[in-house]
Write a protein that holds these residues in place. Structure first.
Motif, PDB file in Angstrom:
ATOM      1  N   LEU A 209       5.271  34.890  33.743  1.00  0.00           N
ATOM      2  CA  LEU A 209       5.829  33.735  34.445  1.00  0.00           C
ATOM      3  C   LEU A 209       7.147  33.281  33.831  1.00  0.00           C
ATOM      4  O   LEU A 209       7.263  33.177  32.611  1.00  0.00           O
ATOM      5  CB  LEU A 209       4.822  32.581  34.444  1.00  0.00           C
ATOM      6  N   THR A 210       8.135  33.034  34.664  1.00  0.00           N
ATOM      7  CA  THR A 210       9.495  32.570  34.363  1.00  0.00           C
ATOM      8  C   THR A 210      10.379  33.647  33.739  1.00  0.00           C
ATOM      9  O   THR A 210      11.555  33.402  33.485  1.00  0.00           O
ATOM     10  CB  THR A 210       9.534  31.322  33.455  1.00  0.00           C
ATOM     11  N   LYS A 211       9.847  34.826  33.484  1.00  0.00           N
ATOM     12  CA  LYS A 211      10.634  35.875  32.828  1.00  0.00           C
ATOM     13  C   LYS A 211      11.269  36.807  33.869  1.00  0.00           C
ATOM     14  O   LYS A 211      11.019  36.694  35.069  1.00  0.00           O
ATOM     15  CB  LYS A 211       9.759  36.665  31.852  1.00  0.00           C
ATOM     16  N   GLN A 212      12.074  37.742  33.402  1.00  0.00           N
ATOM     17  CA  GLN A 212      12.842  38.599  34.297  1.00  0.00           C
ATOM     18  C   GLN A 212      11.953  39.388  35.252  1.00  0.00           C
ATOM     19  O   GLN A 212      12.286  39.571  36.424  1.00  0.00           O
ATOM     20  CB  GLN A 212      13.712  39.559  33.479  1.00  0.00           C
ATOM     21  N   PHE A 213      10.813  39.875  34.751  1.00  0.00           N
ATOM     22  CA  PHE A 213       9.947  40.710  35.580  1.00  0.00           C
ATOM     23  C   PHE A 213       8.711  39.944  36.036  1.00  0.00           C
ATOM     24  O   PHE A 213       7.629  40.518  36.194  1.00  0.00           O
ATOM     25  CB  PHE A 213       9.567  41.986  34.817  1.00  0.00           C
ATOM     26  N   GLU A 214       8.877  38.663  36.287  1.00  0.00           N
ATOM     27  CA  GLU A 214       7.800  37.812  36.783  1.00  0.00           C
ATOM     28  C   GLU A 214       7.187  38.403  38.056  1.00  0.00           C
ATOM     29  O   GLU A 214       7.883  38.903  38.933  1.00  0.00           O
ATOM     30  CB  GLU A 214       8.372  36.428  37.085  1.00  0.00           C
ATOM     31  N   GLU A 215       5.869  38.318  38.143  1.00  0.00           N
ATOM     32  CA  GLU A 215       5.166  38.822  39.327  1.00  0.00           C
ATOM     33  C   GLU A 215       4.014  37.878  39.640  1.00  0.00           C
ATOM     34  O   GLU A 215       3.238  37.503  38.754  1.00  0.00           O
ATOM     35  CB  GLU A 215       4.650  40.243  39.068  1.00  0.00           C
ATOM     36  N   ILE A 216       3.900  37.500  40.893  1.00  0.00           N
ATOM     37  CA  ILE A 216       2.846  36.580  41.329  1.00  0.00           C
ATOM     38  C   ILE A 216       2.188  37.175  42.563  1.00  0.00           C
ATOM     39  O   ILE A 216       2.870  37.584  43.515  1.00  0.00           O
ATOM     40  CB  ILE A 216       3.413  35.185  41.653  1.00  0.00           C
ATOM     41  N   ALA A 217       0.865  37.255  42.549  1.00  0.00           N
ATOM     42  CA  ALA A 217       0.139  37.812  43.695  1.00  0.00           C
ATOM     43  C   ALA A 217      -1.218  37.138  43.795  1.00  0.00           C
ATOM     44  O   ALA A 217      -1.781  36.686  42.788  1.00  0.00           O
ATOM     45  CB  ALA A 217      -0.029  39.321  43.536  1.00  0.00           C
ATOM     46  N   THR A 218      -1.745  37.079  45.016  1.00  0.00           N
ATOM     47  CA  THR A 218      -3.097  36.557  45.224  1.00  0.00           C
ATOM     48  C   THR A 218      -3.938  37.668  45.826  1.00  0.00           C
ATOM     49  O   THR A 218      -3.575  38.237  46.866  1.00  0.00           O
ATOM     50  CB  THR A 218      -3.086  35.327  46.150  1.00  0.00           C
ATOM     51  N   VAL A 219      -5.034  37.996  45.159  1.00  0.00           N
ATOM     52  CA  VAL A 219      -5.909  39.090  45.589  1.00  0.00           C
ATOM     53  C   VAL A 219      -7.357  38.637  45.475  1.00  0.00           C
ATOM     54  O   VAL A 219      -7.667  37.644  44.800  1.00  0.00           O
ATOM     55  CB  VAL A 219      -5.697  40.351  44.721  1.00  0.00           C
ATOM     56  N   ALA A 220      -8.255  39.370  46.128  1.00  0.00           N
ATOM     57  CA  ALA A 220      -9.679  39.140  45.935  1.00  0.00           C
ATOM     58  C   ALA A 220     -10.063  39.598  44.530  1.00  0.00           C
ATOM     59  O   ALA A 220      -9.527  40.586  44.021  1.00  0.00           O
ATOM     60  CB  ALA A 220     -10.491  39.898  46.979  1.00  0.00           C
ATOM     61  N   ALA A 221     -10.984  38.884  43.904  1.00  0.00           N
ATOM     62  CA  ALA A 221     -11.382  39.232  42.533  1.00  0.00           C
ATOM     63  C   ALA A 221     -11.849  40.686  42.449  1.00  0.00           C
ATOM     64  O   ALA A 221     -11.567  41.384  41.469  1.00  0.00           O
ATOM     65  CB  ALA A 221     -12.489  38.292  42.054  1.00  0.00           C
ATOM     66  N   GLN A 222     -12.525  41.159  43.492  1.00  0.00           N
ATOM     67  CA  GLN A 222     -13.034  42.532  43.472  1.00  0.00           C
ATOM     68  C   GLN A 222     -11.912  43.571  43.568  1.00  0.00           C
ATOM     69  O   GLN A 222     -12.109  44.745  43.265  1.00  0.00           O
ATOM     70  CB  GLN A 222     -14.020  42.725  44.620  1.00  0.00           C
ATOM     71  N   ASP A 223     -10.704  43.127  43.978  1.00  0.00           N
ATOM     72  CA  ASP A 223      -9.564  44.035  44.106  1.00  0.00           C
ATOM     73  C   ASP A 223      -8.564  43.901  42.958  1.00  0.00           C
ATOM     74  O   ASP A 223      -7.513  44.553  42.969  1.00  0.00           O
ATOM     75  CB  ASP A 223      -8.831  43.770  45.427  1.00  0.00           C
ATOM     76  N   PHE A 224      -8.863  43.055  41.991  1.00  0.00           N
ATOM     77  CA  PHE A 224      -7.930  42.780  40.902  1.00  0.00           C
ATOM     78  C   PHE A 224      -7.624  44.049  40.106  1.00  0.00           C
ATOM     79  O   PHE A 224      -6.469  44.349  39.792  1.00  0.00           O
ATOM     80  CB  PHE A 224      -8.509  41.679  40.011  1.00  0.00           C
ATOM     81  N   SER A 225      -8.652  44.828  39.775  1.00  0.00           N
ATOM     82  CA  SER A 225      -8.435  46.073  39.006  1.00  0.00           C
ATOM     83  C   SER A 225      -7.524  47.034  39.758  1.00  0.00           C
ATOM     84  O   SER A 225      -6.629  47.654  39.166  1.00  0.00           O
ATOM     85  CB  SER A 225      -9.776  46.754  38.705  1.00  0.00           C
ATOM     86  N   ALA A 226      -7.733  47.151  41.069  1.00  0.00           N
ATOM     87  CA  ALA A 226      -6.900  48.050  41.870  1.00  0.00           C
ATOM     88  C   ALA A 226      -5.457  47.558  41.909  1.00  0.00           C
ATOM     89  O   ALA A 226      -4.515  48.368  41.882  1.00  0.00           O
ATOM     90  CB  ALA A 226      -7.463  48.147  43.290  1.00  0.00           C
ATOM     91  N   TRP A 227      -5.268  46.228  41.954  1.00  0.00           N
ATOM     92  CA  TRP A 227      -3.900  45.680  41.955  1.00  0.00           C
ATOM     93  C   TRP A 227      -3.199  46.033  40.645  1.00  0.00           C
ATOM     94  O   TRP A 227      -2.035  46.438  40.653  1.00  0.00           O
ATOM     95  CB  TRP A 227      -3.959  44.167  42.136  1.00  0.00           C
ATOM     96  N   LEU A 228      -3.900  45.908  39.520  1.00  0.00           N
ATOM     97  CA  LEU A 228      -3.303  46.259  38.234  1.00  0.00           C
ATOM     98  C   LEU A 228      -2.935  47.733  38.183  1.00  0.00           C
ATOM     99  O   LEU A 228      -1.877  48.113  37.674  1.00  0.00           O
ATOM    100  CB  LEU A 228      -4.285  45.938  37.100  1.00  0.00           C
ATOM    101  N   ALA A 229      -3.795  48.573  38.739  1.00  0.00           N
ATOM    102  CA  ALA A 229      -3.585  50.019  38.668  1.00  0.00           C
ATOM    103  C   ALA A 229      -2.463  50.489  39.598  1.00  0.00           C
ATOM    104  O   ALA A 229      -1.969  51.611  39.452  1.00  0.00           O
ATOM    105  CB  ALA A 229      -4.880  50.752  39.016  1.00  0.00           C
TER     106      ALA A 229
END
Length: 296
Positions: A209-229
């Motif tokens: 947060l607030t840094k150059q490569f800031e990333e914000i996303a909203t996902v289902a908890a069950q899809d969190f691992s897939a989002w990271l990958a």
């Protein structure tokens, strides 16, 4: 000094210099969580004004202060020495000095050292003044899109051991409020796997947060691992997560079903009380339903 901040110190003096800053006081100063421009003018003025700055990591703080053109004596006060180091800070305050305390990033004493120092200074009868500023907690909440009348709980860092972390996540499953969680990059994948147990419940992920490569996303908890990958960079950096409120259980429907069963065996008022206690459905609504069932 970073040339970008050439005008910052004069501006801080002009904006905040006329205010009163008591001596013999500890100033708890919030500092940026990434973007150096997020420092407040009052924070810059106080960091210039104090006799010394107590800090979580002297090397980190010295690097930050140099960007602003500030040079002050630094006192190491971190999680491993906080109780002992508090004594040295108190001695300075008792001599009439002003001392600031900063953590590595954000607001001190919020999942960072500082709380024990503040408690010791308060116990010594000395003044403590907060200087608000950046916080990953409020930054993450502000972009989660959660209604302002929704309560939230700050969970901070969950346990690092797998069994304890899984237990903590199961406890979150029973809590319908929004929950703010912080996590370090080397544990984020393990946390994501544990949070899969929360199913379709939404999670807003704030990375860097607030840094150059800031990333914000909203996902289902069950899809969190897939989002990271989905991106090699997504496991890097610091994380602030907002677990969205859970849908309220259908207490009214359960209440009516339980009420019907109890009315067959118990007096009306007793059946209503027990149905409300068991299901959490509103007692007045159940009472009206019970009267209707009796008439029918």
């Amino acid at each position: 000094m970073n040339a970008s901040f050439d005008l910052a110190l004069p501006a801080a003096r002009a904006a905040a210099g006329m205010q009163h800053y008591p001596e013999a006081a500890l100033y708890v100063v919030a500092t940026p969580i990434g973007n150096l421009s997020d420092i407040s003018l009052r924070a810059l003025h106080v960091l210039q004004l104090v006799h010394a700055i107590a800090c979580e990591d002297t090397r980190h703080t010295q690097t930050m202060l140099r960007q602003y053109g500030i040079d002050k004596p630094l006192l190491p006060v971190h999680e491993h020495n906080e109780a002992q180091a508090a004594g040295g800070v108190i001695e300075r305050l008792q001599r009439g000095e002003r001392v600031a305390y900063v953590s590595d990033a954000g607001t001190p004493a919020v999942s960072d050292p500082g709380a024990r120092l503040v408690a010791a200074v308060r116990a010594a009868g000395l003044a403590i003044l907060p200087l608000p500023g950046a916080s990953s907690v409020t930054a993450a909440l502000s972009v989660a899109g959660i209604s302002g009348d929704t309560s939230f709980v700050f969970a901070g860092f969950l346990p690092s051991k797998a069994a304890e972390r899984d237990q903590a996540v199961l406890a979150l499953q029973a809590d319908t409020r929004a929950v703010v969680i912080l996590e370090a990059p080397h544990r984020i994948e393990a946390l994501a796997r544990a949070m899969a147990a929360l199913g379709a419940r939404q999670v807003t992920v704030g990375r860097e947060l607030t840094k150059q490569f800031e990333e914000i996303a909203t996902v289902a908890a069950q899809d969190f691992s897939a989002w990271l990958a989905a991106g090699s960079q997504r496991t890097r950096g610091e994380f602030a997560l907002v677990l969205h409120p859970a849908d309220e259980p259908e207490a009214a429907d359960d209440g009516h079903r339980v009420l019907q069963l109890l009315l067959a065996e118990l007096p009306l008022k007793t059946a209503v009380k027990l149905a409300a206690d068991i299901t959490g459905a509103p007692r007045n609504e159940l009472y009206e339903a019970a009267l209707a069932l009796k008439k029918a």
